[in-house]
Design a protein around this motif. Structure first.
Motif, PDB file in Angstrom:
ATOM      1  N   GLN A 162       0.829  -1.208   0.000  1.00  0.00           N
ATOM      2  CA  GLN A 162       0.000   0.000   0.000  1.00  0.00           C
ATOM      3  C   GLN A 162       0.866   1.262   0.000  1.00  0.00           C
ATOM      4  O   GLN A 162       0.527   2.262  -0.654  1.00  0.00           O
ATOM      5  CB  GLN A 162      -0.918   0.007   1.224  1.00  0.00           C
ATOM      6  N   SER A 165       2.136   3.165  -3.300  1.00  0.00           N
ATOM      7  CA  SER A 165       1.304   4.166  -3.986  1.00  0.00           C
ATOM      8  C   SER A 165       1.555   5.571  -3.454  1.00  0.00           C
ATOM      9  O   SER A 165       1.205   6.560  -4.098  1.00  0.00           O
ATOM     10  CB  SER A 165      -0.178   3.813  -3.840  1.00  0.00           C
ATOM     11  N   LYS A 166       2.188   5.665  -2.272  1.00  0.00           N
ATOM     12  CA  LYS A 166       2.536   6.964  -1.684  1.00  0.00           C
ATOM     13  C   LYS A 166       3.988   7.335  -1.953  1.00  0.00           C
ATOM     14  O   LYS A 166       4.480   8.355  -1.474  1.00  0.00           O
ATOM     15  CB  LYS A 166       2.302   6.934  -0.170  1.00  0.00           C
ATOM     16  N   ASP A 284       0.879  10.405   9.710  1.00  0.00           N
ATOM     17  CA  ASP A 284       0.105  10.489   8.467  1.00  0.00           C
ATOM     18  C   ASP A 284      -1.215   9.723   8.573  1.00  0.00           C
ATOM     19  O   ASP A 284      -1.656   9.096   7.607  1.00  0.00           O
ATOM     20  CB  ASP A 284       0.935   9.944   7.303  1.00  0.00           C
ATOM     21  N   ASP A 288      -4.986   9.543   3.762  1.00  0.00           N
ATOM     22  CA  ASP A 288      -5.860   8.956   2.742  1.00  0.00           C
ATOM     23  C   ASP A 288      -7.209   9.653   2.636  1.00  0.00           C
ATOM     24  O   ASP A 288      -8.020   9.320   1.771  1.00  0.00           O
ATOM     25  CB  ASP A 288      -6.100   7.464   3.035  1.00  0.00           C
ATOM     26  N   TRP A 290      -8.228  12.550   1.572  1.00  0.00           N
ATOM     27  CA  TRP A 290      -8.268  13.759   0.755  1.00  0.00           C
ATOM     28  C   TRP A 290      -9.651  13.886   0.106  1.00  0.00           C
ATOM     29  O   TRP A 290     -10.334  12.903  -0.159  1.00  0.00           O
ATOM     30  CB  TRP A 290      -7.166  13.742  -0.299  1.00  0.00           C
ATOM     31  N   LYS A 294      -5.424  14.754  -4.506  1.00  0.00           N
ATOM     32  CA  LYS A 294      -4.425  14.052  -3.727  1.00  0.00           C
ATOM     33  C   LYS A 294      -3.405  15.037  -3.170  1.00  0.00           C
ATOM     34  O   LYS A 294      -2.971  15.958  -3.862  1.00  0.00           O
ATOM     35  CB  LYS A 294      -3.707  13.008  -4.594  1.00  0.00           C
ATOM     36  N   THR A 317      -9.487   5.945   8.985  1.00  0.00           N
ATOM     37  CA  THR A 317     -10.083   5.556   7.708  1.00  0.00           C
ATOM     38  C   THR A 317     -11.093   4.418   7.827  1.00  0.00           C
ATOM     39  O   THR A 317     -11.930   4.241   6.953  1.00  0.00           O
ATOM     40  CB  THR A 317      -8.991   5.117   6.714  1.00  0.00           C
ATOM     41  N   TYR A 365     -11.141  -2.189   0.346  1.00  0.00           N
ATOM     42  CA  TYR A 365     -10.388  -1.085   0.931  1.00  0.00           C
ATOM     43  C   TYR A 365     -10.500   0.177   0.083  1.00  0.00           C
ATOM     44  O   TYR A 365     -10.879   1.248   0.577  1.00  0.00           O
ATOM     45  CB  TYR A 365      -8.927  -1.495   1.105  1.00  0.00           C
ATOM     46  N   GLU A 366     -10.182   0.062  -1.201  1.00  0.00           N
ATOM     47  CA  GLU A 366     -10.251   1.235  -2.080  1.00  0.00           C
ATOM     48  C   GLU A 366     -11.685   1.698  -2.298  1.00  0.00           C
ATOM     49  O   GLU A 366     -11.951   2.896  -2.398  1.00  0.00           O
ATOM     50  CB  GLU A 366      -9.579   0.931  -3.422  1.00  0.00           C
ATOM     51  N   LEU A 369     -12.610   3.669   0.785  1.00  0.00           N
ATOM     52  CA  LEU A 369     -11.977   4.978   0.808  1.00  0.00           C
ATOM     53  C   LEU A 369     -12.668   5.952  -0.150  1.00  0.00           C
ATOM     54  O   LEU A 369     -12.856   7.127   0.178  1.00  0.00           O
ATOM     55  CB  LEU A 369     -10.500   4.868   0.442  1.00  0.00           C
ATOM     56  N   ARG A 373     -14.344   9.439   1.079  1.00  0.00           N
ATOM     57  CA  ARG A 373     -13.965  10.749   0.530  1.00  0.00           C
ATOM     58  C   ARG A 373     -15.182  11.495   0.001  1.00  0.00           C
ATOM     59  O   ARG A 373     -15.320  12.718   0.200  1.00  0.00           O
ATOM     60  CB  ARG A 373     -12.930  10.558  -0.581  1.00  0.00           C
TER      61      ARG A 373
END
Length: 470
Positions: A162, A165-166, A284, A288, A290, A294, A317, A365-366, A369, A373
């Motif tokens: 994961q 991706s950051k 942080d 996630d 945002w 991003k 989250t 998960y995605e 999220l 958002r």
């Protein structure tokens, strides 16, 4: 024959004293709190307390309230009883601020409008998807033993995937699973810092409402910040190269201000910390969340020297009750923190770690999220509309680009404590700014993440009405 109400209250108070819940030397709740606890009027409480004072169980001191003086067993003994309450101030760890303790307790009250809570609404919990994952995980279990010192390997591998991706490259051996981001800070404070160390924090900052670093004898040095984040020059001017120091920062959707550190500021801060050899703790947990776009990549993504300890969590989250977070850093540092964690609790919940691993690697998960958002955007915009409608003449604010918070500044002079108490009387729980910075008496941290839509509107309307009378 039925006892009178004050006699019933006397028995209930006596039971708490003799049962050890209210120990000798401790202060009992206020008359108002007792009236609410026992569901009687204050005159009944006053009568009961006077009787118990006459019996020698209670005593009142000006400025200290009503104190437990004895219990029924100690009254029958000649020797002085053991007093655990006398040990309360002996521990190394400092107690929370009075307001913070009140907030922690009141956040469990469903009847209050929660305008300060740093948590997603229960409506956003993916109940069906999560139940399926828990069922799938439970069907494969043969036992629930201890995990590896650094945590479940599958979970650490999933976190590493994961983090790519950051822009963060990490191996499982550089990841420690912790029981939420707060435990990460506790382990860092006892394992990597010493008495007299200087911890630089933005002003205001979430960590200023805690006593983690101060309890270890560390000094907090606040550095000025603007809408781009902490000002590097402000930290450089404070820095003493002879003192061991570390920077704690929340660069993305900062708590409590909600700002996002600009990419340019991140570069300057990283360069300063490398030049001055100041390690960084990057929190942080909101990254996630945002809303508009991003945010810049974490500080850790540009860390080529192992200077940054990166802290993440599922508490914001998904669900704080899972108690799953992680620290990413150099292997030698993670080894040290892992050893300390084993000494502390012998590892986070095995079940939670297995569930978290399945959750993070699944498509749920995605999808979750994305839904969060979208919902946060609706909540933020609705909150901004309510603020414009009810508080535009008495307050000012910036539009957050993500996270939960709006840092609300009141224009007329107010007393944080007075507003906090008045709001509470009206059924609203707020987080006053002075718990994040003693100078932020004109601010409150407003959260749009938890309360229901109609509660947010009603709470802000009531705040507007209050401010007209302050």
């Amino acid at each position: 024959m039925k006892q009178s109400k004050y006699k019933q209250v006397m028995n209930l108070i006596t039971a708490k004293i003799t049962g050890g819940e209210w120990t000798i030397g401790s202060q009992i709740p206020s008359q108002r709190e007792l009236a609410k606890l026992f569901q009687v009027n204050r005159s009944t409480i006053i009568t009961a307390i006077e009787e118990l004072k006459a019996d020698g169980l209670l005593v009142s001191h000006v400025g200290k309230g009503t104190i437990v003086a004895n219990n029924t067993w100690s009254l029958m003994k000649v020797d002085k009883p053991i007093n655990w309450s006398g040990n309360i101030t002996l521990g190394m760890h400092k107690e929370s601020m009075k307001t913070v303790k009140m907030i922690n307790e009141l956040e469990a009250k469903e009847e209050l409008i929660q305008l300060g809570k740093s948590e997603l609404s229960p409506d956003l919990f993916p109940k069906a998807a999560f139940q399926n994952i828990v069922q799938n995980v439970s069907s494969t279990f043969y036992s629930l033993g201890y995990e590896e010192p650094k945590g479940n390997l599958k979970l650490r591998e999933t976190i590493c995937h994961q983090l790519k991706s950051k822009g963060i490259q990490a191996s499982p051996s550089s990841v420690l699973i912790v029981s939420g981001a707060l435990q990460a800070l506790q382990l860092i404070s006892i394992g990597l810092l010493n008495k007299g160390s200087t911890v630089y924090v933005e002003r205001p900052s979430y960590v200023l409402s805690l006593s983690i670093f101060q309890s270890g004898g560390m000094k907090l040095a606040t550095i000025p910040a603007d809408l781009e984040g902490p000002i590097p020059k402000g930290m450089k001017d404070l820095h003493n190269t002879k003192a061991h120091s570390v920077l704690y920062t929340i660069p993305t959707f900062h708590n409590p201000t909600g700002y996002v550190m600009s990419e340019r500021r991140r570069e300057h801060l990283m360069q300063l910390c490398e030049d001055e050899q100041i390690p960084i703790i990057e929190d942080d947990v909101y990254g996630d969340l945002w809303i508009d776009e991003k945010p810049p990549k974490p500080l850790k993504a540009s860390d080529t020297y192992g200077n940054v300890l990166y802290v993440g969590s599922l508490s914001k989250t998904l669900a704080p009750g899972l108690r799953i977070g992680w620290v990413v850093g150099p292997e030698s540092v993670i080894d040290r923190l892992a050893d300390l964690k084993m000494q502390t609790d012998y590892g986070s919940s095995s079940l939670s770690q297995h569930v978290a691993a399945e959750w993070l690697k699944s498509e749920n998960y995605e999808l979750h999220l994305a839904k969060v958002r979208q919902e946060l955007k609706v909540r933020r915009d609705m909150t901004l509309n309510a603020l414009s409608k009810h508080l535009s003449t008495v307050a000012e604010w910036e539009v957050p680009k993500g996270g939960f918070f709006i840092w609300l500044k009141f224009l007329p002079p107010i007393q944080n404590k007075h507003l906090f108490e008045k709001a509470l009387t009206a059924g609203i729980l707020i987080n006053p700014g002075n718990i994040y910075d003693k100078h932020s008496t004109q601010y409150i941290r407003l959260s749009y993440g938890f309360a229901a839509y109609e509660e947010i509107e009603a709470g802000i309307r009531k705040l507007g009405e209050m401010l007209k009378n302050i």
